[in-house]
Design an enzyme around this catalytic site. Structure first.
Site, PDB file in Angstrom:
ATOM      1  N   HIS A   1      59.603 -22.724  35.810  1.00 57.46           N
ATOM      2  CA  HIS A   1      58.222 -23.389  35.675  1.00 57.46           C
ATOM      3  C   HIS A   1      58.079 -24.892  36.593  1.00 57.46           C
ATOM      4  O   HIS A   1      58.920 -25.165  37.374  1.00 57.46           O
ATOM      5  CB  HIS A   1      58.024 -23.695  34.306  1.00 57.46           C
ATOM      6  CG  HIS A   1      56.548 -24.155  34.030  1.00 57.46           C
ATOM      7  ND1 HIS A   1      55.429 -23.241  34.507  1.00 57.46           N
ATOM      8  CD2 HIS A   1      55.971 -24.931  33.179  1.00 57.46           C
ATOM      9  CE1 HIS A   1      54.263 -23.727  33.892  1.00 57.46           C
ATOM     10  NE2 HIS A   1      54.685 -24.667  33.083  1.00 57.46           N
TER      11      HIS A   1
ATOM     12  N   HIS B   1      55.809 -29.383  28.180  1.00 57.98           N
ATOM     13  CA  HIS B   1      54.269 -29.809  28.453  1.00 57.98           C
ATOM     14  C   HIS B   1      53.682 -29.177  27.040  1.00 57.98           C
ATOM     15  O   HIS B   1      54.009 -28.631  25.870  1.00 57.98           O
ATOM     16  CB  HIS B   1      53.715 -28.099  29.213  1.00 57.98           C
ATOM     17  CG  HIS B   1      54.087 -28.499  30.533  1.00 57.98           C
ATOM     18  ND1 HIS B   1      53.977 -27.502  31.499  1.00 57.98           N
ATOM     19  CD2 HIS B   1      54.224 -29.490  31.141  1.00 57.98           C
ATOM     20  CE1 HIS B   1      54.327 -28.123  32.783  1.00 57.98           C
ATOM     21  NE2 HIS B   1      54.295 -29.312  32.534  1.00 57.98           N
TER      22      HIS B   1
ATOM     23  N   ASP C   1      57.134 -20.626  29.978  1.00 57.57           N
ATOM     24  CA  ASP C   1      56.194 -20.321  30.973  1.00 57.57           C
ATOM     25  C   ASP C   1      56.993 -20.052  32.272  1.00 57.57           C
ATOM     26  O   ASP C   1      57.944 -20.764  32.370  1.00 57.57           O
ATOM     27  CB  ASP C   1      55.065 -21.265  31.594  1.00 57.57           C
ATOM     28  CG  ASP C   1      53.892 -21.541  30.375  1.00 57.57           C
ATOM     29  OD1 ASP C   1      54.236 -20.915  29.298  1.00 57.57           O
ATOM     30  OD2 ASP C   1      53.138 -22.363  30.331  1.00 57.57           O
TER      31      ASP C   1
ATOM     32  N   ASP D   1      51.005 -27.879  25.571  1.00 63.22           N
ATOM     33  CA  ASP D   1      50.595 -27.053  24.781  1.00 63.22           C
ATOM     34  C   ASP D   1      51.948 -25.992  24.218  1.00 63.22           C
ATOM     35  O   ASP D   1      51.675 -25.069  23.473  1.00 63.22           O
ATOM     36  CB  ASP D   1      49.719 -25.908  25.740  1.00 63.22           C
ATOM     37  CG  ASP D   1      50.388 -25.673  27.032  1.00 63.22           C
ATOM     38  OD1 ASP D   1      51.414 -26.364  27.485  1.00 63.22           O
ATOM     39  OD2 ASP D   1      50.206 -24.693  27.459  1.00 63.22           O
ATOM     40  N   HIS D   2      53.022 -26.551  24.285  1.00 61.37           N
ATOM     41  CA  HIS D   2      54.186 -25.819  23.717  1.00 61.37           C
ATOM     42  C   HIS D   2      54.894 -26.819  22.842  1.00 61.37           C
ATOM     43  O   HIS D   2      55.750 -26.461  22.118  1.00 61.37           O
ATOM     44  CB  HIS D   2      55.035 -25.476  24.815  1.00 61.37           C
ATOM     45  CG  HIS D   2      54.643 -24.440  25.699  1.00 61.37           C
ATOM     46  ND1 HIS D   2      54.843 -23.115  25.642  1.00 61.37           N
ATOM     47  CD2 HIS D   2      53.551 -24.401  26.674  1.00 61.37           C
ATOM     48  CE1 HIS D   2      54.238 -22.462  26.382  1.00 61.37           C
ATOM     49  NE2 HIS D   2      53.333 -23.081  27.284  1.00 61.37           N
TER      50      HIS D   2
ATOM     51  N   HIS E   1      59.678 -25.829  26.696  1.00 60.90           N
ATOM     52  CA  HIS E   1      59.540 -26.935  27.732  1.00 60.90           C
ATOM     53  C   HIS E   1      58.582 -27.953  27.038  1.00 60.90           C
ATOM     54  O   HIS E   1      58.000 -27.837  25.956  1.00 60.90           O
ATOM     55  CB  HIS E   1      59.187 -26.493  29.091  1.00 60.90           C
ATOM     56  CG  HIS E   1      57.771 -25.994  29.259  1.00 60.90           C
ATOM     57  ND1 HIS E   1      57.437 -24.713  28.378  1.00 60.90           N
ATOM     58  CD2 HIS E   1      56.464 -26.370  29.572  1.00 60.90           C
ATOM     59  CE1 HIS E   1      56.054 -24.439  28.881  1.00 60.90           C
ATOM     60  NE2 HIS E   1      55.628 -25.377  29.395  1.00 60.90           N
TER      61      HIS E   1
END
Length: 304
Positions: A142, A64, A213, A66-67, A62
Site C-alpha cells: 500500500h 490510515h 489495502d 479509515d482503518h 495500517h
C-alpha cells in the site's frame, strides 16, 4: 464451535449514511477478534450485539484513518465499561505512539493494560497463537506499511466412536483424552487398537484471510493458498487500474485473479469505492474470473 465473520464496515475512506469504514468482527473457536477499527466501529459492534468484554485482540492493518480512527474511542469505552483484563493491539510500528499520545493529551485514564505488538517486517510471521487458533501477517503493498491477516484454526481433536469403544472394557474414561489426540490403545494382551477404529474424523479446520489495502500482489498467494474465505481489496473496476496502482489499491478483476490463483473457497470484495452506486458492476467484473465472489453485507454474520 462454528466460525463467523461479521463485516461492520467496508466502504473506502469517507463514511456515508448507510455505510462505515473498514472493521470486522471474527468469532473463531470461542475467541473474538476485531480486525481494523474505522470511525464508528463501536456503534457497529453494538448493532451486531457483540460483547465488548470478549474482544481481547485487535488487529490493525495500517495507520490510515479509515482503518484505525475508531480505536481510541473504543479503548476509552472499554474503560467506561469497567474493563480490567489486558487488551492486545497488533499493528504497524507507530501505533503505540499514536494511541498513547491521544490518551496523554486527552487525559484518558485506563484501568487495564494495553499490550502493543508493533509490526515492521516485510515477510509473513506468526503473531498470535493459543491452543486452538494461530494468526499470521500477510505483507501487503500500500502507500504506507500495511499487513493483512490470516486466521487459521488448528487441527481439531478426533471424535470418539463410543459404539466401538464400548466393545473394550479395558478402555477407561481416563484414556479418552489420548484417543481424541490420535493415539492408539494397547490392550493388556498386547493387541494394538488403531486410533482410526476408535475415532471419527473431526470437522475440518477453517481459515480466513483479510487483505486490505494493497496493490495487486502475487506474493500473498502462497500465504493464503486454499483458505476458506478471502476478503480482498477491490476499490476500483479494472478500467481504473492506473488510478488503483497510483493510490495503492486493487481492482475487482485483480482481486478475483488472486482468489483464483490461490484456489480459495470464497471471495468477498472490499473495501468498495463510493463512486459505484450499483455495486453489481463490481461483482460482475470479479465473477468473470472467479465465480464464487460476493459483496460484503454489513452486520450479516457469514459462517466460514
Amino acid at each position: 464451535m462454528s466460525t463467523y465473520l461479521t463485516i461492520l464496515g467496508f466502504n473506502s475512506a469517507i463514511p456515508t449514511i448507510n455505510s462505515s469504514p473498514t472493521a470486522q468482527f471474527l468469532e473463531m473457536e470461542e475467541r473474538s477478534f476485531l480486525i481494523d477499527c474505522g470511525e464508528g466501529t463501536q456503534v457497529q459492534l453494538r448493532k451486531a450485539k457483540a460483547k465488548f468484554s470478549k474482544i481481547n485482540h485487535i488487529f490493525i492493518s495500517h495507520l490510515h484513518g479509515d482503518h484505525c480512527f475508531g480505536l481510541p474511542g473504543l479503548i476509552a469505552s472499554f474503560r467506561l465499561l469497567g474493563r480490567e483484563t489486558p487488551l492486545h493491539v497488533y499493528g504497524p510500528k507507530g501505533i503505540k505512539n499514536m494511541l498513547e499520545t491521544i490518551f496523554t493529551i486527552t487525559e484518558t485514564h485506563r484501568g487495564f493494560e494495553v499490550i502493543y505488538h508493533e509490526l515492521d517486517k516485510d515477510v509473513s510471521e506468526k503473531i498470535y497463537e493459543d491452543s486452538r487458533v494461530e494468526v499470521y501477517t500477510i505483507p501487503l503493498d500500500h502507500r504506507i506499511y500495511c499487513n493483512g491477516y490470516l486466521f487459521r484454526e488448528k487441527p481439531k481433536d478426533r471424535h470418539l466412536n463410543m459404539k466401538e469403544i464400548a466393545k473394550y472394557s479395558e478402555i477407561e474414561t481416563c484414556d479418552y483424552h489420548n484417543i481424541k489426540a490420535g493415539k492408539d490403545v494397547v490392550l493388556g494382551d498386547g493387541y494394538v487398537l488403531k486410533n482410526e477404529k476408535l475415532t471419527i474424523d473431526p470437522a475440518p479446520s477453517v481459515s480466513y484471510a483479510f487483505c486490505s489495502d494493497t496493490r495487486y500482489l502475487e506474493n500473498v498467494i502462497p500465504i493464503i493458498k486454499n483458505v476458506d474465505v478471502l476478503y480482498h481489496e477491490s476499490t476500483f473496476l479494472h478500467d481504473l487500474k492506473e488510478m488503483a496502482d497510483y493510490t495503492g489499491h486493487t481492482t475487482a478483476l485483480e482481486a478475483a485473479t488472486i482468489a483464483r490463483k490461490a484456489e480459495v473457497g470464497k471471495l468477498i470484495l472490499g473495501p468498495l469505492s463510493n463512486r459505484y452506486s450499483d455495486l453489481t458492476v463490481v461483482t460482475d467484473e470479479a465473477r468473470a474470473v472467479f465465480p464464487n465472489t460476493f459483496l460484503p453485507k454489513t452486520l450479516e454474520p457469514v459462517k466460514i
